[in-house]
Design an enzyme around this catalytic site. Structure first.
Site, PDB file in Angstrom:
ATOM      1  N   LYS A  69       0.867  -1.173   0.000  1.00 60.88           N
ATOM      2  CA  LYS A  69       0.000   0.000   0.000  1.00 60.88           C
ATOM      3  C   LYS A  69       0.901   1.219   0.000  1.00 60.88           C
ATOM      4  O   LYS A  69       1.848   1.296   0.781  1.00 60.88           O
ATOM      5  CB  LYS A  69      -0.916   0.025   1.227  1.00 60.88           C
ATOM      6  CG  LYS A  69      -2.065  -0.947   1.132  1.00 60.88           C
ATOM      7  CD  LYS A  69      -3.022  -0.770   2.291  1.00 60.88           C
ATOM      8  CE  LYS A  69      -4.142  -1.784   2.217  1.00 60.88           C
ATOM      9  NZ  LYS A  69      -5.003  -1.709   3.417  1.00 60.88           N
ATOM     10  N   GLU A  70       0.600   2.149  -0.915  1.00 60.38           N
ATOM     11  CA  GLU A  70       1.367   3.382  -0.953  1.00 60.38           C
ATOM     12  C   GLU A  70       0.434   4.562  -0.751  1.00 60.38           C
ATOM     13  O   GLU A  70      -0.727   4.524  -1.150  1.00 60.38           O
ATOM     14  CB  GLU A  70       2.157   3.521  -2.255  1.00 60.38           C
ATOM     15  CG  GLU A  70       1.368   3.913  -3.467  1.00 60.38           C
ATOM     16  CD  GLU A  70       2.227   4.234  -4.689  1.00 60.38           C
ATOM     17  OE1 GLU A  70       3.451   4.019  -4.676  1.00 60.38           O
ATOM     18  OE2 GLU A  70       1.641   4.709  -5.664  1.00 60.38           O
ATOM     19  N   LYS A  82       5.609  14.831  -7.001  1.00 57.58           N
ATOM     20  CA  LYS A  82       4.736  13.917  -6.260  1.00 57.58           C
ATOM     21  C   LYS A  82       5.630  12.984  -5.468  1.00 57.58           C
ATOM     22  O   LYS A  82       6.613  12.470  -5.990  1.00 57.58           O
ATOM     23  CB  LYS A  82       3.845  13.119  -7.209  1.00 57.58           C
ATOM     24  CG  LYS A  82       2.950  12.123  -6.461  1.00 57.58           C
ATOM     25  CD  LYS A  82       1.797  11.612  -7.314  1.00 57.58           C
ATOM     26  CE  LYS A  82       2.128  10.430  -8.130  1.00 57.58           C
ATOM     27  NZ  LYS A  82       0.979   9.900  -8.881  1.00 57.58           N
TER      28      LYS A  82
END
Length: 156
Positions: A69-70, A82
């Site tokens: 999960k990022e 970003k």
């Protein structure tokens, strides 16, 4: 133990066009569609592509991990930067305490820019050997895929 690796690719496309892909969720879509040797699937767990967005990434078999999960921790549309961090799974399962990716679109001229990808990581001393698993190559491949996708869309 801490480290950092970077890659730069010059693109003969306006920085604003490249940022349209990198700045939100379009990058994950493009990677899943065109780099099937890397990303099997992704799901948006939370968010709309801005800061706080969380993605669940499912990678192809054969990598040292399957799921991560990022979280998007920085999305600066003005500077075209970003940053994402792995918050669960992935490299964190391999003794890393930080795995951050910074993606920058650096304007050179009105019709060219540089895609700069940087991985910054911290790994526990007892897992220091796993630092060798960090590779900028997937991000070099992603940058090249974005470049080719954008260039093929330009009428000749």
């Amino acid at each position: 133990m801490a480290g950092q690796v970077s890659h730069e690719l010059e693109v003969d496309v306006a920085a604003s066009q490249v940022w349209e892909i990198y700045g939100g969720l379009r990058l994950a879509q493009l990677v899943q569609q065109q780099l099937s040797n890397l990303l099997e699937d992704y799901q948006v767990i939370q968010g709309d592509g801005g800061v706080g967005t969380v993605l669940k990434l499912t990678f192809v078999p054969g990598l040292p991990y399957r799921v991560a999960k990022e979280k998007f921790t920085k999305v600066d549309d003005e500077k075209r930067v970003k940053e994402t961090e792995i918050i669960e799974g992935g490299f964190l399962e391999l003794g890393f305490t930080l795995y951050r990716v910074r993606l920058e679109i650096i304007e050179k001229t009105q019709v060219s820019c540089i895609i700069k990808s940087t991985i910054e990581y911290h790994v526990n001393e007892d897992a220091a050997a796993n630092a060798s698993l960090v590779s900028i190559q997937p991000f070099a491949d992603i940058a090249l895929t974005v470049k080719n996708s954008l260039l093929s869309a330009i009428p000749k």
